[in-house]
Design an enzyme around this catalytic site. Structure first.
Site, PDB file in Angstrom:
ATOM      1  N   PHE A 292       0.839  -1.195   0.000  1.00  0.00           N
ATOM      2  CA  PHE A 292       0.000   0.000   0.000  1.00  0.00           C
ATOM      3  C   PHE A 292       0.874   1.245   0.000  1.00  0.00           C
ATOM      4  O   PHE A 292       1.741   1.399   0.861  1.00  0.00           O
ATOM      5  CB  PHE A 292      -0.932   0.026   1.219  1.00  0.00           C
ATOM      6  CG  PHE A 292      -1.842   1.218   1.215  1.00  0.00           C
ATOM      7  CD1 PHE A 292      -2.993   1.233   0.442  1.00  0.00           C
ATOM      8  CD2 PHE A 292      -1.535   2.352   1.957  1.00  0.00           C
ATOM      9  CE1 PHE A 292      -3.823   2.354   0.416  1.00  0.00           C
ATOM     10  CE2 PHE A 292      -2.361   3.475   1.935  1.00  0.00           C
ATOM     11  CZ  PHE A 292      -3.509   3.468   1.159  1.00  0.00           C
TER      12      PHE A 292
ATOM     13  N   ASP B  36       9.122   2.677   1.695  1.00  0.00           N
ATOM     14  CA  ASP B  36       7.950   3.426   2.133  1.00  0.00           C
ATOM     15  C   ASP B  36       7.802   3.197   3.635  1.00  0.00           C
ATOM     16  O   ASP B  36       7.274   2.179   4.070  1.00  0.00           O
ATOM     17  CB  ASP B  36       6.711   2.949   1.361  1.00  0.00           C
ATOM     18  CG  ASP B  36       5.444   3.667   1.807  1.00  0.00           C
ATOM     19  OD1 ASP B  36       5.460   4.326   2.873  1.00  0.00           O
ATOM     20  OD2 ASP B  36       4.425   3.549   1.104  1.00  0.00           O
TER      21      ASP B  36
ATOM     22  N   LYS C  88       2.308   9.902   8.094  1.00  0.00           N
ATOM     23  CA  LYS C  88       1.650   9.493   9.350  1.00  0.00           C
ATOM     24  C   LYS C  88       2.296  10.085  10.600  1.00  0.00           C
ATOM     25  O   LYS C  88       2.092  11.252  10.889  1.00  0.00           O
ATOM     26  CB  LYS C  88       1.570   7.965   9.403  1.00  0.00           C
ATOM     27  CG  LYS C  88       0.658   7.415   8.304  1.00  0.00           C
ATOM     28  CD  LYS C  88       0.085   6.045   8.582  1.00  0.00           C
ATOM     29  CE  LYS C  88      -1.100   5.769   7.686  1.00  0.00           C
ATOM     30  NZ  LYS C  88      -0.774   5.106   6.418  1.00  0.00           N
TER      31      LYS C  88
HETATM   32  C1  PLP Z   1      -0.971   5.372   4.993  1.00  0.00           C
HETATM   33  C2  PLP Z   1       0.085   4.959   4.058  1.00  0.00           C
HETATM   34  C3  PLP Z   1       0.332   5.664   2.866  1.00  0.00           C
HETATM   35  C4  PLP Z   1      -0.541   6.813   2.405  1.00  0.00           C
HETATM   36  O1  PLP Z   1      -0.492   7.893   3.252  1.00  0.00           O
HETATM   37  P1  PLP Z   1      -1.609   9.063   3.098  1.00  0.00           P
HETATM   38  O2  PLP Z   1      -1.172  10.100   4.062  1.00  0.00           O
HETATM   39  O3  PLP Z   1      -2.921   8.429   3.443  1.00  0.00           O
HETATM   40  O4  PLP Z   1      -1.578   9.510   1.690  1.00  0.00           O
HETATM   41  C5  PLP Z   1       1.385   5.269   2.086  1.00  0.00           C
HETATM   42  N1  PLP Z   1       2.153   4.231   2.427  1.00  0.00           N
HETATM   43  C6  PLP Z   1       1.953   3.532   3.552  1.00  0.00           C
HETATM   44  C7  PLP Z   1       2.877   2.408   3.898  1.00  0.00           C
HETATM   45  C8  PLP Z   1       0.907   3.851   4.407  1.00  0.00           C
HETATM   46  O5  PLP Z   1       0.677   3.141   5.515  1.00  0.00           O
END
Ligand code: PLP
Length: 392
Positions: A132, A217, A246
């Site tokens: 994700f 990420d 986050k």
């Molecule tokens: C939440 C998340 C995102 C996206 O972040 P947003 O602030 O919602 O755009 C991307 N990568 C990972 C691993 C995430 O947990």
């Protein structure tokens, strides 16, 4: 009546009827005066809990001084936060954005630019099944969420999926067009999937051997969530690019892309954004990362993680959990049948917020400074919720 109250809002997800009005530390209160112990924390966002003094102070102080001079001018908190992140990561430069998806967009752009200038046009990014990376069109294409490849067609080209946790699959998938591999150190939204140890190290060697970029990420795993400031520190791996989001703002919208010197190839005009690096959010990011990067604080995250793991293990014996996995303060359990949404709803009624990322999976992401008493209370409420739902 309740339909009238909520109907002006585009429905994008099912929400309980409560309206949340106040938060403090590990607790949230709704408009009916009910209190919830919060083990979601804005989706692993409120690193220091709800409304912590560090954020109140940074926001108040900065709001009275300078909110937004424009991204075309320097501001002091942006410079301070970028040098703090550079020193924590060992990477060389930082670009700020407002959400995790946007930080990943910037990483994708940087990798494609690097492919143009350094790798004769290589562009393809290998990413993982069930991964994700966000909800923009490019980050959706990079994500491996089931069903997303057919949403909003046509999907953006340039991404190929490999199984997560399998470095050999990455090795086989690399071609002369490959420019980068993009993975989460632990897949968060997929249900806290922890790869075999050595995975990131193997990806690092592959990236070195093939002259491609390793992009991690760390939007969910970064900023202390797994007990070290970056999850990749646990494998002693320095990637070429890290994205954060986050926890970086502890609840306010800010994200960042960090890159090693050899990967920094943006020219003027390649990337921008009206709110990027604004002093109000970077001042908060600085306050949060200063608190979280303290070794004593990080040791507390790791210790609290062991308390949760032990408690989940005990519950697992009674309620027949099929798996318990996680690190630091990011945990998930698999139930023996697909009733996680029922347990989530029962826990909500009993005053505990947990998340069900999959039909048989519950996820826990409390504040990084959660007290052990609150962990004990959460586990007690969870026990009642599990007993209410026939989980066996
Ligand atoms: C939440 C998340 C995102 C996206 O972040 P947003 O602030 O919602 O755009 C991307 N990568 C990972 C691993 C995430 O947990």
């Amino acid at each position: 009546m309740s339909e009238d109250k909520f109907s002006p809002l585009m429905p994008i997800t099912s929400r309980p009827e409560s309206i949340m009005i106040r938060g403090k530390g590990s607790y949230l209160w709704d408009d009916r005066g009910r209190r919830y112990l919060d083990f979601i924390q804005g989706w692993a966002v409120n690193a220091l809990g709800h409304c912590p003094p560090e954020i109140l102070e940074a926001l108040g102080q900065q709001a009275g001084q300078l909110i937004n001079p424009s991204p075309a001018l320097h501001n002091a908190p942006q410079l301070a936060l970028s040098s703090h992140l550079v020193s924590l990561s060992g990477l060389s430069q930082v670009h700020f954005a407002n959400s995790g998806a946007e930080a990943n967009e910037a990483a994708i752009k940087l990798a494609r630019k690097w492919g143009q200038v350094k790798r004769s046009g290589a562009f393809e990014i290998l990413s993982t099944k069930n991964g994700f990376h966000g909800r923009t069109l490019a980050t959706m294409a990079a994500s491996g969420k089931a069903g997303w490849d057919t949403l909003f067609p046509p999907p953006m080209p340039g991404f190929r999926k490999v199984p997560f946790g399998d470095a050999e699959a990455v090795s086989q998938a690399i071609t002369s067009e490959t420019v980068a591999v993009l993975v989460e150190p632990i897949q968060g939204e997929a249900g806290v999937i922890v790869p075999p140890s050595g995975y990131l190290r193997d990806l690092r060697s592959l990236a070195d051997d093939h002259n491609i970029l390793l992009i991690l990420d760390e939007v969910q795993t970064g900023v202390g969530r797994t007990g070290t400031f970056f999850a990749c520190e646990q494998e002693n791996v320095t990637p070429d690019i890290i994205t954060l989001g986050k926890g970086l703002g502890g609840g306010v919208p800010i994200s960042a892309m960090l890159a090693a010197k050899h990967a920094c190839c943006f020219a003027y005009g390649d990337q921008g954004g009206t709110y990027n690096g604004n002093p109000l959010m970077t001042a908060v990011g600085l306050a949060v990362t200063k608190a979280v990067s303290n070794q004593h604080f990080l040791d507390g995250v790791a210790a609290a993680g062991i308390v949760i793991q032990d408690a989940l293990t005990k519950l697992g014996d009674r309620f027949d959990f099929r798996d318990i996995r996680g690190s630091g303060l990011l945990w998930a359990v698999d139930l023996s049948r697909p009733c996680a949404a029922d347990v989530q709803a029962a826990a909500f009624e009993l005053g505990l917020l947990v998340n069900a990322p999959r039909s048989n999976t519950l996820r826990f992401m409390p504040a990084l400074n959660v007290e052990s008493d609150d962990i004990a209370s959460a586990m007690e409420i969870l026990e009642h919720a599990l007993a209410r739902v026939d989980v066996h």
